[in-house]
Design an enzyme around this catalytic site. Structure first.
Site, PDB file in Angstrom:
ATOM      1  N   PHE A  38       0.840  -1.189   0.000  1.00 12.70           N
ATOM      2  CA  PHE A  38       0.000   0.000   0.000  1.00 12.70           C
ATOM      3  C   PHE A  38       0.878   1.244   0.000  1.00 12.70           C
ATOM      4  CE2 PHE A  38       0.842  -1.105   4.377  1.00 12.70           C
ATOM      5  CZ  PHE A  38       1.105   0.098   4.996  1.00 12.70           C
ATOM      6  N   CYS A  39       0.263   2.373  -0.381  1.00 19.33           N
ATOM      7  CA  CYS A  39       0.942   3.674  -0.374  1.00 19.33           C
ATOM      8  C   CYS A  39      -0.131   4.746  -0.215  1.00 19.33           C
ATOM      9  CB  CYS A  39       1.761   3.873  -1.644  1.00 19.33           C
ATOM     10  SG  CYS A  39       0.775   3.811  -3.160  1.00 19.33           S
ATOM     11  N   THR A  40       0.235   6.006  -0.360  1.00 21.99           N
ATOM     12  CA  THR A  40      -0.690   7.104  -0.077  1.00 21.99           C
ATOM     13  C   THR A  40      -1.909   7.101  -0.993  1.00 21.99           C
ATOM     14  OG1 THR A  40       1.189   8.443   0.630  1.00 21.99           O
ATOM     15  CG2 THR A  40      -0.891   9.593   0.261  1.00 21.99           C
ATOM     16  N   CYS A  99       2.516   1.770  -4.891  1.00 15.12           N
ATOM     17  CA  CYS A  99       2.349   0.327  -4.714  1.00 15.12           C
ATOM     18  C   CYS A  99       1.947  -0.344  -6.023  1.00 15.12           C
ATOM     19  CB  CYS A  99       1.358   0.020  -3.597  1.00 15.12           C
ATOM     20  SG  CYS A  99      -0.242   0.794  -3.736  1.00 15.12           S
ATOM     21  N   ILE A 104      -4.084   4.599   0.727  1.00 16.34           N
ATOM     22  CA  ILE A 104      -4.519   4.906   2.093  1.00 16.34           C
ATOM     23  C   ILE A 104      -5.637   5.953   2.082  1.00 16.34           C
ATOM     24  CG2 ILE A 104      -3.773   5.787   4.338  1.00 16.34           C
ATOM     25  CD1 ILE A 104      -0.868   4.956   3.380  1.00 16.34           C
TER      26      ILE A 104
END
Length: 312
Positions: free
Chosen positions: A183-185, A190, A212
């Site tokens: 996952f990433c922002t 990702c 996220i």
């Protein structure tokens, strides 16, 4: 129903990206810059052969017009975007930049247009990462992970995304579960990381669709597996569930998020240093940052934006 705070907010903040083939990306720069300037939009958009990425802010109707303009291009009709709110304009200028990559990994042949992991909707994310057969990886940088991450996630402790491929190579023995979830922002890092993993021997790879931000926007806080706040790349610094602004500020010398407690330290000088970076700055840097902060204060006194505050 929106909270009273949300109703007061006047700017729409749109984080967007899309991997696609933009063979003419250099020719897209000028009309896109002109469109944003015309609409009064500020922020940064990156254009590359592999697609588009960026975060911009403006009035609701202006952001809607920009998204319509972008999606009129058949290559961008499936453009991903997430919206949040800000009471103040979170950017100081509008810049469209040409890049080699819209998210820089620095590895040749990594192309989410060709190879990518399995997208997981936020509503299904908790079930996936609760599976004991899953190793969970936070693909963001150390200063982002520090203020919040998903429960049980591995922290690669990287300073830039370029370091991620080497971290994978150095930690293969810790990534030995059947499934990998990342996952990433906002979803872009990702997504590219999943392409890298698939091409480097990891078969069952998943990543959080919308990142996220989409999870915090859509999932009930009482059921959340997210711990802390989420760093964002604008003047809000970080957001929490519901995408409301958190209480973090930012050191504009090292760019790390800082708390009120850290700001109360004698090592904190606004715009110049904080407890984290005070002993890492040269005298030349301190002088430059002090002058920048002086110009910010003067511009604020005149009621103007100061572009020099933004550090690339």
């Amino acid at each position: 129903m929106l909270s009273s705070k949300a109703r007061r907010m006047t700017y729409c903040v749109a984080a967007l990206y899309h991997f696609t083939r933009l063979t003419d990306y250099e020719q897209l720069k000028a009309p896109l810059q002109d469109m944003c300037d015309l609409l009064g939009i500020k922020g940064t958009l990156l254009l590359a052969y592999e697609g588009i990425n960026g975060t911009v802010a403006g009035p609701d109707n202006a952001i809607a017009d920009l998204l319509t303009f972008l999606r009129a291009d058949p290559r961008l009709q499936h453009l991903e975007h997430k919206e949040s709110r800000s009471e103040d304009m979170p950017f100081y200028r509008m810049k469209v930049r040409l890049k080699r990559e819209i998210v820089t990994m620095g590895v040749e042949g990594i192309d989410p247009n060709e190879t990518v992991g399995t997208y997981v909707d936020p509503k299904d994310w908790n079930d996936l990462i609760s599976d004991p057969d899953v190793v969970l990886i936070d693909t963001r940088n150390d200063y982002e992970v520090e203020i919040g991450t998903f429960k049980g996630a591995l922290n690669p402790d990287t300073q830039t995304f370029r370091e991620f491929p080497q971290w994978v190579e150095d930690n293969r023995e810790n990534l030995n579960k059947p499934k990998v979830a990342m996952f990433c922002t906002g979803g872009i890092r990702c997504e590219k990381a999943s392409s890298f993993m698939k091409l480097n021997g990891f078969d069952d790879v998943y990543h959080l669709k919308g990142g996220i931000l989409k999870y915090l926007e859509t999932q009930p806080e009482k059921e959340s597996l997210w711990e802390g706040d989420c760093f964002v790349f604008d003047q809000r610094v970080a957001v929490k569930h519901g995408l409301e602004e958190s209480d973090y500020d930012q050191c504009y010398a090292c760019r790390y998020p800082i708390t009120d407690k850290e700001k109360a330290s004698p090592l904190y000088i606004k715009g110049v240093s904080c407890p984290r970076c005070h002993n890492k700055m040269s005298e030349e840097q301190r002088a430059r940052f002090a002058e920048r902060q002086k110009q910010i204060a003067l511009a604020k006194k005149r009621g103007e934006d100061h572009l020099g505050r933004k550090v690339s």
